[in-house]
Design a protein around this motif. Structure first.
Motif, PDB file in Angstrom:
ATOM      1  N   ALA A   1       0.820  -1.209   0.000  1.00 15.75           N
ATOM      2  CA  ALA A   1       0.000   0.000   0.000  1.00 15.75           C
ATOM      3  C   ALA A   1       0.852   1.256   0.000  1.00 15.75           C
ATOM      4  CB  ALA A   1      -0.928  -0.009   1.217  1.00 15.75           C
ATOM      5  N   LEU A   2       2.050   1.142   0.590  1.00 19.44           N
ATOM      6  CA  LEU A   2       2.939   2.304   0.625  1.00 19.44           C
ATOM      7  C   LEU A   2       3.669   2.500  -0.705  1.00 19.44           C
ATOM      8  CD1 LEU A   2       4.434   2.002   4.194  1.00 19.44           C
ATOM      9  CD2 LEU A   2       2.971   3.826   3.333  1.00 19.44           C
ATOM     10  N   GLY A   3       3.392   1.636  -1.650  1.00 16.97           N
ATOM     11  CA  GLY A   3       3.955   1.828  -2.987  1.00 16.97           C
ATOM     12  C   GLY A   3       5.190   1.007  -3.274  1.00 16.97           C
ATOM     13  N   ALA A   4       5.567   0.110  -2.346  1.00 13.31           N
ATOM     14  CA  ALA A   4       6.714  -0.745  -2.628  1.00 13.31           C
ATOM     15  C   ALA A   4       6.315  -1.784  -3.652  1.00 13.31           C
ATOM     16  CB  ALA A   4       7.179  -1.432  -1.350  1.00 13.31           C
ATOM     17  N   SER A   5       7.277  -2.192  -4.469  1.00 20.47           N
ATOM     18  CA  SER A   5       6.967  -3.219  -5.460  1.00 20.47           C
ATOM     19  C   SER A   5       6.920  -4.574  -4.765  1.00 20.47           C
ATOM     20  CB  SER A   5       8.031  -3.227  -6.550  1.00 20.47           C
ATOM     21  OG  SER A   5       9.238  -3.735  -6.009  1.00 20.47           O
ATOM     22  N   LYS A   6       6.460  -5.572  -5.511  1.00 23.53           N
ATOM     23  CA  LYS A   6       6.360  -6.919  -4.954  1.00 23.53           C
ATOM     24  C   LYS A   6       7.719  -7.402  -4.421  1.00 23.53           C
ATOM     25  CE  LYS A   6       4.212 -10.992  -4.621  1.00 23.53           C
ATOM     26  NZ  LYS A   6       3.563 -12.009  -5.406  1.00 23.53           N
ATOM     27  N   MET A   7       8.760  -7.222  -5.231  1.00 22.75           N
ATOM     28  CA  MET A   7      10.084  -7.714  -4.847  1.00 22.75           C
ATOM     29  C   MET A   7      10.626  -6.945  -3.647  1.00 22.75           C
ATOM     30  SD  MET A   7      11.029 -10.287  -6.489  1.00 22.75           S
ATOM     31  CE  MET A   7       9.376 -10.885  -6.644  1.00 22.75           C
ATOM     32  N   GLU A   8      10.395  -5.615  -3.649  1.00 22.79           N
ATOM     33  CA  GLU A   8      10.836  -4.825  -2.488  1.00 22.79           C
ATOM     34  C   GLU A   8      10.142  -5.304  -1.234  1.00 22.79           C
ATOM     35  OE1 GLU A   8      11.891  -0.620  -4.754  1.00 22.79           O
ATOM     36  OE2 GLU A   8       9.853  -1.055  -4.129  1.00 22.79           O
ATOM     37  N   THR A   9       8.849  -5.611  -1.371  1.00 23.11           N
ATOM     38  CA  THR A   9       8.097  -6.104  -0.221  1.00 23.11           C
ATOM     39  C   THR A   9       8.675  -7.429   0.275  1.00 23.11           C
ATOM     40  OG1 THR A   9       6.125  -5.067  -1.113  1.00 23.11           O
ATOM     41  CG2 THR A   9       5.806  -6.719   0.598  1.00 23.11           C
ATOM     42  N   VAL A  10       8.946  -8.326  -0.687  1.00 21.95           N
ATOM     43  CA  VAL A  10       9.475  -9.638  -0.292  1.00 21.95           C
ATOM     44  C   VAL A  10      10.825  -9.489   0.409  1.00 21.95           C
ATOM     45  CG1 VAL A  10      10.446 -11.781  -1.186  1.00 21.95           C
ATOM     46  CG2 VAL A  10       8.229 -10.990  -2.006  1.00 21.95           C
ATOM     47  N   PHE A  11      11.735  -8.744  -0.206  1.00 19.55           N
ATOM     48  CA  PHE A  11      13.099  -8.733   0.314  1.00 19.55           C
ATOM     49  C   PHE A  11      13.321  -7.742   1.455  1.00 19.55           C
ATOM     50  CE2 PHE A  11      13.713 -11.007  -3.608  1.00 19.55           C
ATOM     51  CZ  PHE A  11      14.620 -11.974  -3.227  1.00 19.55           C
ATOM     52  N   LYS A  12      12.521  -6.673   1.504  1.00 23.29           N
ATOM     53  CA  LYS A  12      12.758  -5.686   2.561  1.00 23.29           C
ATOM     54  C   LYS A  12      11.787  -5.807   3.715  1.00 23.29           C
ATOM     55  CE  LYS A  12      15.221  -2.431  -0.277  1.00 23.29           C
ATOM     56  NZ  LYS A  12      15.030  -1.362  -1.233  1.00 23.29           N
ATOM     57  N   VAL A  13      10.678  -6.497   3.511  1.00 19.90           N
ATOM     58  CA  VAL A  13       9.704  -6.635   4.595  1.00 19.90           C
ATOM     59  C   VAL A  13       9.550  -8.083   5.046  1.00 19.90           C
ATOM     60  CG1 VAL A  13       7.311  -6.262   5.290  1.00 19.90           C
ATOM     61  CG2 VAL A  13       8.469  -4.589   3.829  1.00 19.90           C
ATOM     62  N   MET A  14       9.267  -8.961   4.084  1.00 22.91           N
ATOM     63  CA  MET A  14       8.934 -10.328   4.481  1.00 22.91           C
ATOM     64  C   MET A  14      10.146 -11.129   4.932  1.00 22.91           C
ATOM     65  SD  MET A  14       5.822 -11.229   2.029  1.00 22.91           S
ATOM     66  CE  MET A  14       5.521 -12.595   3.088  1.00 22.91           C
TER      67      MET A  14
ATOM     68  N   LYS B   1      13.048  -0.759 -11.208  1.00 24.14           N
ATOM     69  CA  LYS B   1      12.462  -1.765 -12.101  1.00 24.14           C
ATOM     70  C   LYS B   1      13.476  -2.841 -12.449  1.00 24.14           C
ATOM     71  CE  LYS B   1       8.652   0.334 -14.566  1.00 24.14           C
ATOM     72  NZ  LYS B   1       8.347   1.288 -15.627  1.00 24.14           N
ATOM     73  N   LEU B   2      14.711  -2.397 -12.669  1.00 23.89           N
ATOM     74  CA  LEU B   2      15.764  -3.346 -13.047  1.00 23.89           C
ATOM     75  C   LEU B   2      16.039  -4.318 -11.901  1.00 23.89           C
ATOM     76  CD1 LEU B   2      17.705  -3.975 -15.374  1.00 23.89           C
ATOM     77  CD2 LEU B   2      19.443  -2.676 -14.128  1.00 23.89           C
ATOM     78  N   THR B   3      16.175  -3.767 -10.664  1.00 25.05           N
ATOM     79  CA  THR B   3      16.410  -4.641  -9.507  1.00 25.05           C
ATOM     80  C   THR B   3      15.279  -5.657  -9.381  1.00 25.05           C
ATOM     81  OG1 THR B   3      16.956  -2.540  -8.491  1.00 25.05           O
ATOM     82  CG2 THR B   3      17.281  -4.500  -7.147  1.00 25.05           C
ATOM     83  N   ASP B   4      14.065  -5.170  -9.548  1.00 25.11           N
ATOM     84  CA  ASP B   4      12.903  -6.049  -9.473  1.00 25.11           C
ATOM     85  C   ASP B   4      13.013  -7.195 -10.464  1.00 25.11           C
ATOM     86  OD1 ASP B   4      11.292  -4.784  -7.532  1.00 25.11           O
ATOM     87  OD2 ASP B   4       9.528  -5.316  -8.743  1.00 25.11           O
ATOM     88  N   LEU B   5      13.371  -6.817 -11.678  1.00 20.40           N
ATOM     89  CA  LEU B   5      13.456  -7.809 -12.741  1.00 20.40           C
ATOM     90  C   LEU B   5      14.538  -8.826 -12.430  1.00 20.40           C
ATOM     91  CD1 LEU B   5      12.297  -8.505 -15.538  1.00 20.40           C
ATOM     92  CD2 LEU B   5      14.298  -7.361 -16.505  1.00 20.40           C
ATOM     93  N   ILE B   6      15.706  -8.336 -11.990  1.00 21.63           N
ATOM     94  CA  ILE B   6      16.815  -9.245 -11.690  1.00 21.63           C
ATOM     95  C   ILE B   6      16.407 -10.237 -10.604  1.00 21.63           C
ATOM     96  CG2 ILE B   6      19.144  -9.386 -10.726  1.00 21.63           C
ATOM     97  CD1 ILE B   6      19.733  -6.719 -12.063  1.00 21.63           C
ATOM     98  N   LEU B   7      15.764  -9.729  -9.551  1.00 19.23           N
ATOM     99  CA  LEU B   7      15.358 -10.618  -8.462  1.00 19.23           C
ATOM    100  C   LEU B   7      14.363 -11.664  -8.935  1.00 19.23           C
ATOM    101  CD1 LEU B   7      15.127  -8.079  -5.526  1.00 19.23           C
ATOM    102  CD2 LEU B   7      16.709  -9.984  -5.752  1.00 19.23           C
ATOM    103  N   LYS B   8      13.400 -11.203  -9.750  1.00 17.01           N
ATOM    104  CA  LYS B   8      12.414 -12.159 -10.272  1.00 17.01           C
ATOM    105  C   LYS B   8      13.083 -13.246 -11.102  1.00 17.01           C
ATOM    106  CE  LYS B   8       8.097  -9.689 -10.394  1.00 17.01           C
ATOM    107  NZ  LYS B   8       7.458  -8.594 -11.095  1.00 17.01           N
TER     108      LYS B   8
END
Lengths: 297, 288
Positions: free
Chosen positions: A189-202, B6-13
């Motif tokens: 909800a705070l605008g973090a992306s899915k990956m940011e949420t996984v790696f920085k929160v979960m 976006k790039l970091t996201d993509l790399i992690l995925k």
């Protein structure tokens, strides 16, 4: 009912007796641990004292069958530790990322497939891993690296990295799933992306669970015997490079037990004691450092 | 999102997919490699034939019989103890020091490496209790080893029994014990069966703890000495033919049979688990 009271009384003592059997069964587990410890130590400690603790632990020469035998197990301790570290370095990233896949990303069909694969990996007997290592990984190393036999630390690390995966994946997945949904939703909800949420929160929230999976994986790696025995080369050299043939503690015990004379055999129990101490140490870490916040509700 | 995010996201995925693929790929590679080389070695004669190197017989019937004997004896010893312990922990024990100590015991047993079990079984059951290299020595050693699996799985099954069943039974005047045996245990049956299957898998896959307690005699034991003779299990056989005899044809075939058995057991355990814990699966994973 006739004699209702005495009947109830009998029933009562009968129930108590059965309850006692249940309690004794539960107690069997403590007794087993105690008896195992007792017998390994009673058999293994005297030869260590006879050889001398520092000669035993830090001696670099293992020659139990020589006329003037030498019982230094440092090469084995190092081989076990390096094997374990290698397996953790390779296995942990793969395992955690696979756990993230399972807990957060996998579509239903892929989830089923991946989960079944992990369960099969966990179930495959260690001799089968060893045999695969012997027939595929060892020849591969022999032809592609400068190694006369192909056996050694590198082959051992490759096999162990795969063998620790189920432990790391399953427990990390459980830990990731136990993270409260609000954390994830809040972060998104705070605008973090899915990956940011996984790696920085979960992942940080599941830290203790993930750490315990790593510690349990270490236990699995250092205790593994049959897979390692088939790929390590079984020569207790001091490991200086990844391609050196080695013989970790477990492999030495299993290999030498088949022909050892009386004193040699009790020295093998001494190695068992050292291995046991490592395991106890890992368990303590698990209990006091990692487990604290993981207690299942 | 910025370009860098976006790039970091993509790399992690990509990494997550890649590493998951490595996990599945390794398994697939291993299964395909061993099964493709082993399947041709499996024949009726291989499965039902005797093993005698001097006569050139390489059948694995003695190993199948030995494995079954060891599984059966281990289960008979371990299941009652494990199930009773689980009943105690879920139905009777109050959370306290005693339960904590028992939990510590379970965890410790689960963490002890199999070679330590082998050493212990060798010195205690084989030597001290004078059972020799025998099915009995091995079964006693292995039953300690599988206790954590049985206790954990049974506990889970008992906990998932609807409390209403217990209350209803108690309200009807049944005693606690009657409730446990006639109401709780029957509803927890799929869970207990799962525990049995997982223990079977563990016994089949075990080598280090078996080789120095059961021994490795590749003969079908005499009928009156079933539990007192040394036998050879399939896993021990794979080790012996691969390393001592370098008979890779038998090794690949035995490895294939082992993999098929483990896959079947996993499948059965999953099916059963779905019945007692909705939607979850349980294979031969770590017990902690």
């Amino acid at each position: 009912m006739n004699g209702c009271i005495s009947g109830n009384k009998r029933k009562f003592t009968y129930e108590k007796a059965i309850e006692l059997i249940f309690a004794l069964s539960a107690f069997m587990m403590i007794i087993s641990v105690a008896v195992i410890c007792f017998y390994i130590f009673i058999e293994g400690v005297p030869p260590i004292l006879k050889i001398g603790i520092s000669n035993f632990l830090f001696g670099t020469r293992w020659a139990p069958t020589f006329k003037e035998p030498s019982y230094g197990i440092l090469p084995m301790i190092l081989a076990s530790l390096f094997g374990m570290l290698g397996a953790i370095i390779v296995g942990v990233p793969i395992g955690i990322f696979t756990a993230i896949m399972l807990a957060e990303m996998a579509p239903k069909r892929i989830y089923g497939l991946l989960k079944a694969a992990i369960e099969l990996l966990a179930g495959i007997p260690s001799v089968v891993y060893g045999f695969f290592g012997l027939t595929v990984i060892v020849p591969f190393i022999r032809t592609h690296f400068k190694s006369p036999t192909g056996t050694g630390l590198l082959a051992m690390i490759i096999i162990l990295s795969v063998m620790v995966l189920p432990t790391i994946v399953n427990i990390s997945e459980t830990a990731l799933r136990a993270v409260p949904k609000e954390y994830k939703e809040g972060s998104l909800a705070l605008g973090a992306s899915k990956m940011e949420t996984v790696f920085k929160v979960m992942v940080p929230a599941a830290k203790s669970g993930i750490l315990s999976s790593v510690v349990l994986g270490m236990g699995r790696a250092i205790g593994e015997t049959m897979a390692v025995i088939m790929v390590c080369g079984n020569i207790p050299n001091m490991p200086k490079s990844l391609l050196d043939t080695v013989s970790p503690m477990t492999a030495t015990i299993a290999k030498d037990m088949s022909y050892a004379g009386p004193f040699h055999q009790s020295v093998l129990f001494g190695i068992g004691v050292v291995l046991f101490v490592f395991i106890i140490f890992l368990n303590l870490i698990l209990n006091f450092v990692v487990r604290k916040s993981l207690d299942r509700k | 999102m910025s370009k860098r995010r976006k790039l970091t996201d993509l790399i992690l995925k990509v990494l997550i997919w890649l590493f998951s693929l490595i996990t599945v790929g390794f398994l697939a590679g291993m299964v395909i490699y061993i099964v493709s080389r082993g399947i041709s070695g499996i024949s009726w004669e291989f499965i039902t034939g005797n093993y005698n190197l001097y006569k050139g017989e390489t059948g694995i019937l003695p190993m199948i019989v030995g494995t079954l004997l060891l599984i059966f004896t281990t289960i008979i010893i371990a299941v009652p103890v494990g199930v009773f312990a689980a009943i105690y922990l879920t139905e009777y024990a109050k959370q306290g020091l005693f339960v904590k100590i028992i939990r510590f015991g379970t965890e410790s047993l689960a963490g002890i490496p199999s070679i330590i079990y082998g050493l212990f079984g060798y010195i205690f059951f084989k030597n001290t209790l004078n059972l020799g290299f025998s099915v009995m020595s091995g079964a006693l050693t292995l039953s300690i080893m599988v206790l954590p699996i049985i206790v954990r799985t049974t506990e889970e099954a008992l906990l998932s029994v609807d409390p209403g069943y217990r209350e209803g039974s108690l309200a009807l005047g049944a005693t606690r014990l009657q409730t446990i045996f006639k109401v709780v245990l029957p509803s927890a049956m799929p869970g207990i069966l799962t525990a049995v299957i997982l223990s079977m898998g563990r016994v089949i896959g075990e080598t280090a703890a078996v080789i120095y307690t059961v021994g490795s005699v590749a003969r079908i034991p005499a009928f009156d000495k079933l539990l007192t003779s040394s036998v050879r299990t399939l896993s021990v056989h794979l080790y012996m033919v691969a390393l001592e005899e370098a008979d890779f044809v038998s090794a690949f075939a035995t490895g294939t049979i082992l993999m098929i058995i483990i896959a079947a057991l996993n499948f059965a355990a999953n099916r059963l688990t779905r019945r007692f814990i909705n939607g979850r699966t349980k294979g031969l994973g770590p017990t902690i």
